[in-house]
Design a protein around this motif. Structure first.
Motif, PDB file in Angstrom:
ATOM      1  N   ALA A 187     -15.737  -8.506  10.781  1.00 19.76           N
ATOM      2  CA  ALA A 187     -15.508  -7.327   9.977  1.00 19.76           C
ATOM      3  C   ALA A 187     -14.446  -7.695   8.892  1.00 19.76           C
ATOM      4  CB  ALA A 187     -15.166  -6.185  10.655  1.00 19.76           C
ATOM      5  N   ALA A 188     -13.405  -8.339   9.311  1.00 19.45           N
ATOM      6  CA  ALA A 188     -12.333  -8.748   8.329  1.00 19.45           C
ATOM      7  C   ALA A 188     -12.544  -9.893   7.301  1.00 19.45           C
ATOM      8  CB  ALA A 188     -10.978  -9.182   9.169  1.00 19.45           C
ATOM      9  N   TYR A 189     -13.564 -10.628   7.600  1.00 13.56           N
ATOM     10  CA  TYR A 189     -13.869 -11.294   6.381  1.00 13.56           C
ATOM     11  C   TYR A 189     -14.918 -10.748   5.598  1.00 13.56           C
ATOM     12  CZ  TYR A 189     -16.015 -15.249   3.805  1.00 13.56           C
ATOM     13  OH  TYR A 189     -16.252 -16.267   2.755  1.00 13.56           O
ATOM     14  N   ALA A 190     -15.696 -10.095   6.111  1.00 11.38           N
ATOM     15  CA  ALA A 190     -16.973  -9.374   5.216  1.00 11.38           C
ATOM     16  C   ALA A 190     -16.070  -8.225   4.173  1.00 11.38           C
ATOM     17  CB  ALA A 190     -17.873  -8.515   6.151  1.00 11.38           C
ATOM     18  N   GLU A 191     -14.855  -7.576   4.798  1.00 13.12           N
ATOM     19  CA  GLU A 191     -14.438  -6.562   3.984  1.00 13.12           C
ATOM     20  C   GLU A 191     -13.657  -7.361   2.837  1.00 13.12           C
ATOM     21  OE1 GLU A 191     -10.878  -3.216   4.217  1.00 13.12           O
ATOM     22  OE2 GLU A 191     -11.241  -4.486   6.016  1.00 13.12           O
ATOM     23  N   MET A 192     -12.962  -8.693   3.182  1.00 16.36           N
ATOM     24  CA  MET A 192     -12.145  -9.512   2.002  1.00 16.36           C
ATOM     25  C   MET A 192     -13.285  -9.722   1.177  1.00 16.36           C
ATOM     26  SD  MET A 192     -11.700 -12.794   1.020  1.00 16.36           S
ATOM     27  CE  MET A 192     -12.255 -13.726   2.402  1.00 16.36           C
ATOM     28  N   ARG A 321       3.132  -4.797   6.144  1.00 19.12           N
ATOM     29  CA  ARG A 321       3.323  -4.046   7.685  1.00 19.12           C
ATOM     30  C   ARG A 321       2.135  -3.107   7.817  1.00 19.12           C
ATOM     31  NH1 ARG A 321       3.895  -4.169  12.788  1.00 19.12           N
ATOM     32  NH2 ARG A 321       5.007  -2.396  13.527  1.00 19.12           N
ATOM     33  N   GLN A 322       2.164  -2.108   6.804  1.00 18.09           N
ATOM     34  CA  GLN A 322       1.204  -1.117   6.789  1.00 18.09           C
ATOM     35  C   GLN A 322      -0.178  -1.532   7.155  1.00 18.09           C
ATOM     36  OE1 GLN A 322       0.599   1.262   3.168  1.00 18.09           O
ATOM     37  NE2 GLN A 322      -0.075   3.099   4.439  1.00 18.09           N
ATOM     38  N   GLU A 326      -2.544  -0.648  10.474  1.00 16.72           N
ATOM     39  CA  GLU A 326      -3.979  -0.018  10.310  1.00 16.72           C
ATOM     40  C   GLU A 326      -4.837  -0.954  11.108  1.00 16.72           C
ATOM     41  OE1 GLU A 326      -3.361   1.383   5.760  1.00 16.72           O
ATOM     42  OE2 GLU A 326      -4.083  -0.183   6.282  1.00 16.72           O
ATOM     43  N   ARG A 327      -4.701  -2.165  11.104  1.00 17.22           N
ATOM     44  CA  ARG A 327      -5.432  -3.122  11.910  1.00 17.22           C
ATOM     45  C   ARG A 327      -5.163  -2.817  13.542  1.00 17.22           C
ATOM     46  NH1 ARG A 327      -4.060  -6.987   7.927  1.00 17.22           N
ATOM     47  NH2 ARG A 327      -2.379  -7.649   9.211  1.00 17.22           N
ATOM     48  N   HIS A 328      -4.038  -2.590  13.677  1.00 12.83           N
ATOM     49  CA  HIS A 328      -3.942  -2.250  15.157  1.00 12.83           C
ATOM     50  C   HIS A 328      -4.417  -0.808  15.740  1.00 12.83           C
ATOM     51  CE1 HIS A 328      -1.029  -5.298  16.911  1.00 12.83           C
ATOM     52  NE2 HIS A 328      -0.415  -5.213  15.653  1.00 12.83           N
ATOM     53  N   ILE A 329      -4.598   0.233  14.806  1.00 10.35           N
ATOM     54  CA  ILE A 329      -5.246   1.387  15.120  1.00 10.35           C
ATOM     55  C   ILE A 329      -6.661   1.240  15.329  1.00 10.35           C
ATOM     56  CG2 ILE A 329      -5.859   3.743  14.227  1.00 10.35           C
ATOM     57  CD1 ILE A 329      -2.982   3.538  12.772  1.00 10.35           C
ATOM     58  N   ARG A 330      -7.514   0.409  14.262  1.00 12.73           N
ATOM     59  CA  ARG A 330      -8.764   0.263  14.336  1.00 12.73           C
ATOM     60  C   ARG A 330      -9.008  -0.836  15.597  1.00 12.73           C
ATOM     61  NH1 ARG A 330      -8.090  -1.324   8.599  1.00 12.73           N
ATOM     62  NH2 ARG A 330      -8.563  -3.210   9.258  1.00 12.73           N
ATOM     63  N   ALA A 374      -8.433   6.539   5.733  1.00 14.51           N
ATOM     64  CA  ALA A 374      -9.597   5.893   5.897  1.00 14.51           C
ATOM     65  C   ALA A 374      -9.744   4.442   6.469  1.00 14.51           C
ATOM     66  CB  ALA A 374     -10.099   5.935   4.496  1.00 14.51           C
ATOM     67  N   ARG A 375      -8.381   3.974   6.109  1.00 13.12           N
ATOM     68  CA  ARG A 375      -8.055   2.757   6.384  1.00 13.12           C
ATOM     69  C   ARG A 375      -8.009   2.411   8.048  1.00 13.12           C
ATOM     70  NH1 ARG A 375      -7.939  -1.450   2.843  1.00 13.12           N
ATOM     71  NH2 ARG A 375      -6.845  -2.758   4.304  1.00 13.12           N
ATOM     72  N   GLU A 376      -7.717   3.443   8.679  1.00 14.75           N
ATOM     73  CA  GLU A 376      -7.481   3.559  10.044  1.00 14.75           C
ATOM     74  C   GLU A 376      -8.923   3.923  10.955  1.00 14.75           C
ATOM     75  OE1 GLU A 376      -4.405   6.306  10.677  1.00 14.75           O
ATOM     76  OE2 GLU A 376      -2.924   5.350   9.188  1.00 14.75           O
ATOM     77  N   GLN A 377     -10.046   4.183  10.107  1.00  7.10           N
ATOM     78  CA  GLN A 377     -11.216   4.737  10.762  1.00  7.10           C
ATOM     79  C   GLN A 377     -12.188   3.674  10.882  1.00  7.10           C
ATOM     80  OE1 GLN A 377     -11.125   7.728  11.791  1.00  7.10           O
ATOM     81  NE2 GLN A 377      -9.213   8.005  10.559  1.00  7.10           N
ATOM     82  N   ILE A 378     -13.002   3.622  11.922  1.00  8.65           N
ATOM     83  CA  ILE A 378     -13.864   2.652  11.935  1.00  8.65           C
ATOM     84  C   ILE A 378     -15.411   3.066  11.961  1.00  8.65           C
ATOM     85  CG2 ILE A 378     -12.690   1.111  13.428  1.00  8.65           C
ATOM     86  CD1 ILE A 378     -13.837   2.237  15.964  1.00  8.65           C
ATOM     87  N   GLY A 379     -16.409   2.407  11.509  1.00  5.64           N
ATOM     88  CA  GLY A 379     -17.551   2.737  11.347  1.00  5.64           C
ATOM     89  C   GLY A 379     -17.860   3.936  10.488  1.00  5.64           C
ATOM     90  N   ARG A 380     -18.854   4.823  10.722  1.00  4.35           N
ATOM     91  CA  ARG A 380     -19.116   5.872   9.643  1.00  4.35           C
ATOM     92  C   ARG A 380     -18.005   6.998   9.158  1.00  4.35           C
ATOM     93  NH1 ARG A 380     -23.385   3.823   6.666  1.00  4.35           N
ATOM     94  NH2 ARG A 380     -24.745   2.973   7.787  1.00  4.35           N
ATOM     95  N   ALA A 381     -17.078   7.101  10.255  1.00  2.00           N
ATOM     96  CA  ALA A 381     -16.072   7.893   9.952  1.00  2.00           C
ATOM     97  C   ALA A 381     -15.228   7.309   8.740  1.00  2.00           C
ATOM     98  CB  ALA A 381     -15.097   8.289  11.042  1.00  2.00           C
ATOM     99  N   ARG A 382     -15.089   6.064   8.344  1.00  2.00           N
ATOM    100  CA  ARG A 382     -14.201   5.635   7.422  1.00  2.00           C
ATOM    101  C   ARG A 382     -14.668   6.001   6.117  1.00  2.00           C
ATOM    102  NH1 ARG A 382     -12.341  -0.526   6.784  1.00  2.00           N
ATOM    103  NH2 ARG A 382     -11.353  -0.265   4.960  1.00  2.00           N
TER     104      ARG A 382
END
Length: 382
Positions: A187-192, A321-322, A326-330, A374-382
């Motif tokens: 997911a991280a690579y695809a987003e980048m 840091r932000q 966000e990554r920890h929340i996801r 929005a950056r703290e959400q996963i899936g369709r909720a984002r």
């Protein structure tokens, strides 16, 4: 109007959701496969026999993801390229060439768009090849160790399964290494990759349009909280083509006298310092993912350097840091999806709340940082 990676952020976010949805689907299928009949004395035997069903389910997810993502990326690239062209039209609107450019019709399957779409498909192909192996490795590992786990370690198969699911939710589909040797999860690579390629399409549309009408110079904005890669290019003039490296040239003033006065006088020229070429700056890191900078037309003798944006009390490290928070929340939201029972689910939920509190505190401590839920959400909720 200036062009920047932010121009295509909404397009990238929509495609990134496809990968996050796929990741949640994989977590769910793995959790259900491990949890089914988990209290049966024949659980390990049943799991080894059902691996074919899991493989088929995972391969279905991978094929659908690849098909949908590539199709959506192609559409997004055409849209981003068009936005970049329109930005150039708006910038050149005060000049005669703006009307000329506006009258031109460029098909959305411009060579730049096709080239970027093919590049994205090639870059992400290893992701889909890795998905099935990553899920089945976890499943096989838990299933094969289940028989002796409790006798040797005192850990039940339920606990062992949950630990494996937690680790999978934390790391995602791993094992992909990019051309620079850096490891990524899916997911991280695809987003980048999506953010990079859509941003590039917008910029390509802009510079292609300006090049068509003979405009060859642009200026980089001064953005707040810039990263070290971009700082050297802030407020600098770049050439769309030509050799790399700084140089000073004399070129015609963008506004020349008109009428008889203009005919009787030689063209007025001005000295312009060019810091380098745009390809050179991009190769050095300008317009990386999440870059805040923009490009605009540079008119010799008219355009001035942008003012510097000071951000006292906040640094680029604070923005990173932000991103980490966000990554920890996801991560812990994925752990909720991987929970086999209510105990594991409550533990993950508590961690989500803990990191959400950290996000609120971090934003409160830095006035130049805004929380992006929005950056703290996963899936369709984002």
């Amino acid at each position: 109007m200036p062009v920047s990676p932010a121009m295509a952020e909404d397009l990238a976010a929509a495609i990134t959701m496809l990968y996050e949805d796929a990741e949640l689907a994989l977590i769910t299928k793995l959790r259900e496969a491990l949890a089914e009949g988990i209290d049966s004395p024949r659980w390990a035997e049943i799991k080894l026999r059902s691996i074919g069903d899991l493989r088929q389910a995972v391969e279905t997810v991978a094929r659908a993801l690849q098909r949908d993502a590539n199709g959506r990326v192609a559409e997004a690239l055409a849209t981003a390229y068009g936005r970049g062209r329109q930005a150039a039209v708006a910038e050149l609107g005060a000049l005669d060439i703006g009307r000329e450019l506006h009258a031109r019709r460029v098909l959305p399957n411009a060579p730049a768009v096709d080239r970027l779409a093919a590049s994205y498909a090639d870059d992400t192909r290893p992701l889909y090849q890795r998905i099935t192996r990553a899920v089945l490795d976890v499943f096989r590992g838990v299933s094969s160790r289940a028989a002796g786990t409790q006798l040797l370690t005192g850990i039940t198969r339920r606990e062992a399964s949950q630990r494996a699911l937690d680790e999978f939710a934390r790391r995602g589909v791993t094992g992909f290494v990019d051309s620079a040797g850096r490891p990524w999860e899916m997911a991280a690579y695809a987003e980048m990759a999506v953010r990079s390629v859509t941003a590039r399409a917008a910029i390509e549309g802009h510079i292609d349009a300006m090049a068509e009408v003979g405009q060859g110079l642009v200026i980089v904005s001064d953005a707040p909280l810039e990263c070290p890669l971009c700082a050297q290019w802030e407020g600098e003039v770049l050439s769309l083509q030509g050799p790399p490296g700084p140089r000073t040239v004399r070129t015609e003033h963008a506004v020349q006298p008109s009428g008889l006065r203009g005919l009787l006088r030689p063209p007025e020229t001005v000295a312009v310092h060019i810091a380098g070429s745009l390809p050179e700056a991009r190769a050095a890191g300008l317009f990386h993912p999440n870059c805040r900078h923009s490009l605009s037309l540079y008119l010799p003798g008219v355009t001035t350097r942008p003012p510097h944006h000071a951000t006292p009390g906040t640094s680029y490290a604070d923005t990173q840091r932000q991103r980490a928070i966000e990554r920890h929340i996801r991560r812990w939201k994925r752990a909720q999806a991987a929970a086999i029972d209510d105990v594991a689910r409550r533990k993950a939920a508590a961690k989500v709340r803990e990191w959400q509190a950290a996000a609120r505190a971090h934003v409160a401590a830095h006035e130049h940082i805004d929380r992006k839920s929005a950056r703290e959400q996963i899936g369709r909720a984002r």
